[in-house]
Write a protein that holds these residues in place. Sequence first.
Motif, PDB file in Angstrom:
ATOM      1  N   CYS A  44       0.836  -1.203   0.000  1.00  0.00           N
ATOM      2  CA  CYS A  44       0.000   0.000   0.000  1.00  0.00           C
ATOM      3  C   CYS A  44       0.870   1.252   0.000  1.00  0.00           C
ATOM      4  N   VAL A  45       0.422   2.241  -0.759  1.00  0.00           N
ATOM      5  CA  VAL A  45       1.136   3.515  -0.833  1.00  0.00           C
ATOM      6  C   VAL A  45       0.162   4.657  -0.546  1.00  0.00           C
ATOM      7  N   ASP A  46       0.739   5.807  -0.192  1.00  0.00           N
ATOM      8  CA  ASP A  46      -0.067   7.004   0.031  1.00  0.00           C
ATOM      9  C   ASP A  46      -0.213   7.769  -1.288  1.00  0.00           C
ATOM     10  N   ASP A  47      -0.824   8.935  -1.223  1.00  0.00           N
ATOM     11  CA  ASP A  47      -1.054   9.734  -2.432  1.00  0.00           C
ATOM     12  C   ASP A  47       0.228  10.160  -3.128  1.00  0.00           C
ATOM     13  N   SER A  52       2.850   3.119   2.863  1.00  0.00           N
ATOM     14  CA  SER A  52       2.094   3.635   4.002  1.00  0.00           C
ATOM     15  C   SER A  52       2.213   2.756   5.245  1.00  0.00           C
TER      16      SER A  52
END
Length: 69
Positions: A44-47, A52
């Motif tokens: 998962c990654v942030d914007d 993340s």
Amino acid sequence: MRIAYATADQLAAWTGNPAPSDADWLVTRASEDIDDALLTAVYCVDDAGMPSDPNVVQVLADATCAQVE
């Protein structure tokens, strides 16, 4: 945009030596090498495209510092 998975301070802590004057460039370049190794990894990654999960953040910082070293 170039992503750096570690900071100059993290590099200094990893090596036990003061960060070199080009530490920002070194960790950015090492992060590019880590990205190449993660080509098919899923996390998962942030914007901003940064991981993340705190565990993934730490692993990538450690891998980046090891690559510089």
